[in-house]
Design an enzyme around this catalytic site. Sequence first.
Site: not given
Ligand code: NDP
Length: 485
Positions: A176, A229, A231, A251, A285, A388
Amino acid sequence: MSEDAPELLNFIDGDFHPSACDHWLDDHAPATGRLIARIPCSDSTDIDAAVAAANSALPEWAALTHEERAVWLDRIADALEERAEDIAELESLDTGKPISLARDVDAKRSVSNFRFFAEQVREFTAETFEMRNATNHVVYKPGGVAALITPWNLPLYLLSWKVAPAIGMGNTVVCKPSELTPLTANLLAEVIAETGLPDGVFNLVHGTGEHAGAPLVAHDDVRLISFTGGTATGATVGASAAAGFKKLSLELGGKNSTIVFADADMESTIPGVVRAGFLNQGQVCLCGSRILVERSIYDDFREQFLNAVENMAVGDPSDPDTELGALISPEHRDKVAGYIELAQEEGGTVVCGGGAPEGIPEEFADGNWLAPTVIDGLSTDSRCSTEEIFGPIVTLHPFDTEQEAIDIANGTRYGLAGSVWTSDLDKGQRVAEGIDTGMVWVNCWLHRDLRVPFGGVKDSGVGREGGRWSLGFFSEAMNVCVKHD
Ligand code: NDP
């Protein structure tokens, strides 16, 4: 709406399918605001179909040898490599990042993730532990159906980082990707269809976290979840996974410190710190967005650093000379820009940037632009210095001693990464080890060896991926103890 915006479909059981629901989401180019694709707003019916396909493909796929699965990973790598330029162009269009970055990082890493894990899977050997009268054989079995959930900042780079070890170790997957960046996930599905990978091993469901991500994580037949994604989302995913005792890798976000000592070589440190702060518009990130500088060189460093930041080329992502592109969405740009106002309320001074970049051509008027911004004079426990922001904003802070630098670095809820810049390598190692994070670079940043553990502590995540850590996560270790005379 753009007439030719394609409608992307889900990829389930070896074929592209429309969603069970007839609700579509628009995908806009961050640089122009133009509609570039529509994706299905899939729901639990689509997730059920994808998980069922993954489940029925599992026994045969899991029964293959490591060598047989490694051959598939190499085939996917070869097919992706043929489309490297397509990957770069789509990624640049969909994320707003500069094409040079999409070519050098996103496209290359997506290919090398499959190559690297092919080699890792091939070379993987399980341990044996001898006893006086018995031998323990550790056996690594596939974990089952894996849910792979990825963000928008490094779309195919992060998706391939999960798909390759997951299927390499014999699991089947349902992916997803972020609803904001579906294009290269769709390309991966096309490539996988061309290679003839057995149906159901790789499945892709587009849509939102709420309607597709949440039912995927909660599905009874999903046994592993690898999530990258934010936190807050990670906490929701973790709570849902815990109820089903699923294997979980998180992550999450970061607020990483860049520590510059007075003895650092400024010629390499300035570009290194600029890159760490602003790569991908600061939407990595690992970005070093709080820059701690030893007081004796603070003014000199600040002058050179500001000069370098002011000279960054911001604009058209398709121009090979562009260094900084657009932010992912209007909402995200507004959120990031909100921190500039907050910084001023918190007593900071904007010493560079602070608004829209100058000279952006008319065709980009509806894009999500923000100039690289540097803020000075904030306290190290201010919100801007500890939360962040995930955009092109860095804060500058002086420090006096090694211990003070370490304490400031540790003064956030996050613990993902960091970098230390010094010509004294013992000091570099010592300070690095004092920081509570998963990764620290000394005199470099984002210098990646795919064999090393990757992940964070505190609110930056749970578990490690990378090299053998990924292979361990995407398998279940069991022990067989055979008694002999
Ligand atoms: P989000 O947490 O908003 O989303 C990440 C993914 O999770 C998306 O595909 C999102 O779908 C999905 N998602 C949202 N809600 C749910 C749920 N309840 N259950 C399952 N899946 C869900 O992050 P962002 O996309 O905004 O990415 C930015 C963040 O990612 C930053 O905080 C960044 O630090 C972190 N990140 C961490 C990395 C690491 O390796 N530690 C690397 C890269 C980024 P949708 O958005 O399509 O609704």
